[in-house]
Design a protein around this motif. Structure first.
Motif, PDB file in Angstrom:
ATOM      1  N   ALA A  88       0.828  -1.192   0.000  1.00  0.00           N
ATOM      2  CA  ALA A  88       0.000   0.000   0.000  1.00  0.00           C
ATOM      3  C   ALA A  88       0.867   1.248   0.000  1.00  0.00           C
ATOM      4  O   ALA A  88       1.897   1.330   0.649  1.00  0.00           O
ATOM      5  N   GLU A 111      -4.238  -0.794   7.493  1.00  0.00           N
ATOM      6  CA  GLU A 111      -4.045  -0.274   6.132  1.00  0.00           C
ATOM      7  C   GLU A 111      -3.582  -1.372   5.179  1.00  0.00           C
ATOM      8  O   GLU A 111      -4.030  -1.434   4.025  1.00  0.00           O
ATOM      9  N   GLU A 123      -2.619   1.025  13.042  1.00  0.00           N
ATOM     10  CA  GLU A 123      -3.062   1.767  11.863  1.00  0.00           C
ATOM     11  C   GLU A 123      -2.436   1.188  10.591  1.00  0.00           C
ATOM     12  O   GLU A 123      -3.118   1.008   9.577  1.00  0.00           O
ATOM     13  N   ASP A 124      -1.122   0.895  10.656  1.00  0.00           N
ATOM     14  CA  ASP A 124      -0.461   0.290   9.492  1.00  0.00           C
ATOM     15  C   ASP A 124      -0.984  -1.110   9.226  1.00  0.00           C
ATOM     16  O   ASP A 124      -1.131  -1.529   8.068  1.00  0.00           O
ATOM     17  N   GLU A 132      -6.521  -3.612   4.294  1.00  0.00           N
ATOM     18  CA  GLU A 132      -7.459  -3.015   3.348  1.00  0.00           C
ATOM     19  C   GLU A 132      -6.848  -2.793   1.971  1.00  0.00           C
ATOM     20  O   GLU A 132      -7.558  -2.422   1.036  1.00  0.00           O
ATOM     21  N   SER A 133      -5.536  -3.032   1.836  1.00  0.00           N
ATOM     22  CA  SER A 133      -4.868  -2.708   0.577  1.00  0.00           C
ATOM     23  C   SER A 133      -5.142  -3.713  -0.529  1.00  0.00           C
ATOM     24  O   SER A 133      -4.922  -3.419  -1.695  1.00  0.00           O
TER      25      SER A 133
END
Length: 593
Positions: free
Chosen positions: A15, A529, A525-526, A532-533
């Motif tokens: 991402a 992410e 958070e990472d 969801e990438s």
């Protein structure tokens, strides 16, 4: 995700990156025929490296013998060992045994026949071993054969240096026996074949070409046996020195026997207390003389006795000066390279001590600071070097390296250990996690994670250990609940929405560094992410949703924390921490099995 894309295969990069990797369909097509049974395929893979490609693990697959397979490794190592044998034997054959009569047997004939047979067989095997060049792998038989034949230092060089002269010697010996030649080794009975035999003796000089392949020995040992470069350089230096002296000793004897009569040579040996009929004494005498030249000692008890020998000694002195100078320079570089990190740490400590002395820092504080620098600086430098290596690698190699590193880090986290590895899904996901991973260092006694703060990351202990205390009562030995060491994780339930650092233990707690320690972490958070990438991570999201943690954020968790319990209940909660840790350990062991 990996998907069909315009005649090639497309792989989405992590991402935040717009880079796209393209693979040809031919690179991803199955390479093992369907007729090969399932039982035979593991054997072909483990022995010959023949298997279908696996892009995510960085394995291209192979239709022929892979150059990194166990079979190819065995061939390379055996070839390297026989080359070392040639370095020792070929100079002896061309010097001390050069004057043997035609019907006299060479002392190493049987071994020479095996060596020649192996090198001829190796040429044949080379046509069926894939080629790795410029980051590409070729396993097409016609292409491999064409590159091997057209290479100027490959097929033709191997062919000329692998002429089976020992087998010719063996056939001559058979003819000698058939014609009743006496054991004295005279050439009687060979008649007109004498010219052919002289040609064969002259062709023995081609065996010297094998000495040019000695560089291959060090390359094979370094690559196949994983020997460190510093150790390999030391071995290489001593080998070069010993082989150089050996070759010049044999050459010195050849020059002496060619320039003097037999009686003169025998008289020269007798004057130096060496028996002319004993090979070892003749060789040691020559070896001793060459050593005095190489080391520039020059005792004078042995010296050149003729113009030819003097010319030879002049050449030998020039070569010895170059070799000896090269060895001294290499030894200095090896010593410097082996102490690079030590010198860097010493330079760092010197600058720190100078700073502390300038500001008149008390000795007890200075001692603590120096101990911290000794712990933190080497590991920080190692992390920086690792990051530089990762940054310089292309995406695919970075993912392969990250998959390997994952085995010693996040794989011990129970919640991540549950991720299925279907189609290498776990390896791919962990690779992206490790690319975003960071590290931090904590001084002994410092707070690693506080119950007053929300868990926003997952921490994994790399070195050192961390104590778990009751919330609000850290550094009190009576309130110590547990000590976790390398591989232990903190805040792993934060991935499920639980903002308590000790959520995996069912309560609140404080984490304090028991000793100087290093922890790696990945932000929640990472983590989200990355999830969801790509749609390929949908199974991971589904698995995490099953364990999702939900609670009222307005609820006061302090009232239900471990700090409000006493006596027997506190002991039960301590036992609960130990039982949960044991269960997590067993869960990891079960998933690993």
């Amino acid at each position: 995700p990996v998907r069909s894309f315009g005649g090639s295969w497309r792989q989405r990069s992590p991402a935040g990156s717009d880079r796209v990797l393209l693979y040809r369909r031919s690179d991803l097509a199955p390479k093992v025929p369907d007729v090969i049974s399932a039982r035979l395929r593991p054997f072909l893979f483990h022995v010959f490296g023949i298997s279908n490609p696996n892009v995510w693990l960085g394995y291209p697959g192979s239709r022929i013998i892979h150059p990194s397979s166990h079979f190819s490794t065995a061939v390379e190592l055996l070839s390297a060992g026989l080359l070392v044998y040639c370095v020792g034997v070929v100079p002896l054959q061309l010097s001390f045994w050069n004057n043997l009569q035609t019907c006299d047997k060479m002392p190493t004939l049987e071994m020479d026949m095996f060596v020649d047979l192996f090198f001829m067989l190796e040429i044949f095997i080379r046509f069926f071993i894939g080629i790795e060049e410029a980051g590409t792998y070729t396993d097409d038989l016609p292409t491999v054969a064409f590159r091997y034949i057209t290479g100027p230092t490959k097929f033709w060089f191997d062919a000329f240096t692998s002429i089976p002269l020992s087998w010719v010697d063996w056939s001559v010996l058979q003819r000698c026996d058939e014609q009743g030649t006496s054991s004295t080794g005279r050439n009687a009975g060979l008649g007109s074949d004498g010219g052919f035999i002289r040609i064969i003796k002259t062709l023995r000089i081609l065996k010297l070409g094998r000495l040019l392949k000695i560089v291959k020995v060090f390359r094979v040992i370094t690559e196949r046996l994983d020997v460190s470069f510093s150790r390999m350089r030391i071995v290489k230096l001593f080998f070069v020195l010993a082989s150089s002296i050996h070759i010049f000793a044999c050459a010195f004897w050849r020059v002496k026997t060619e320039s003097l009569e037999d009686d003169e040579v025998n008289a020269w040996l007798t004057a130096r207390l060496a028996n002319p009929d004993v090979l070892s004494e003749k060789y040691v005498t020559c070896f001793y003389f060459v050593c005095t030249v190489f080391t520039t000692v020059g005792f004078g008890d042995i010296s050149a006795t003729g113009h030819v020998e003097r010319i030879f000694c002049i050449c030998m002195m020039c070569c010895a000066a170059c070799v000896f100078g090269l060895i001294l320079g290499e030894l200095q570089e090896i010593y410097s390279a082996s102490n690079t990190r030590t010198r860097e740490l010493e330079d760092k400590m010197e600058s720190v001590v100078g700073f502390l002395e300038e500001h008149r820092v008390p000795k007890h504080v200075e001692r603590h600071i120096k101990n911290w620098i000794r712990f933190q600086y080497p590991q920080q430098r190692s992390d920086q070097q690792s990051q530089e290596i990762m940054d310089n690698l292309p995406l695919t190699l970075r993912q392969v390296l990250a998959c390997i590193m994952n085995r010693n880090l996040f794989s011990k986290v129970p919640i991540l250990a549950r991720i299925p590895n279907n189609d290498n899904l776990k390896d791919i996901f962990m690779a992206e996690l490790l690319v975003r991973m960071s590290s931090n260092f904590f001084l002994a006694g410092s707070l690693v994670a506080s119950s007053a703060q929300h868990a926003d990351r997952i921490l994994v202990i790399v070195s050192g250990s961390v104590d778990i205390y009751e919330a609000g009562r850290s550094m009190d030995p009576d309130n110590l609940l547990l000590t976790i060491g390398p591989g232990g994780s903190i805040g792993d339930n934060s991935l499920l929405g639980d903002t308590r650092w000790a959520g995996a233990f069912g309560g609140e707690a404080e984490y304090v560094a028991h000793e100087n320690c290093k922890l790696c972490y990945i932000l929640v958070e990472d983590f989200k992410e990355i999830l969801e990438s790509s749609s390929q991570y949908l199974p991971i999201r589904s698995m995490l949703d099953k364990f999702a943690f939900a609670y009222d954020e307005d609820e006061d968790w302090t009232d239900g924390s471990l700090s409000n319990v006493n006596g027997a209940r506190k002991q039960r909660l301590k036992n609960t921490f130990h039982w949960i840790r044991l269960a997590r350990t067993l869960l990891h062991a079960d998933l690993a099995a």
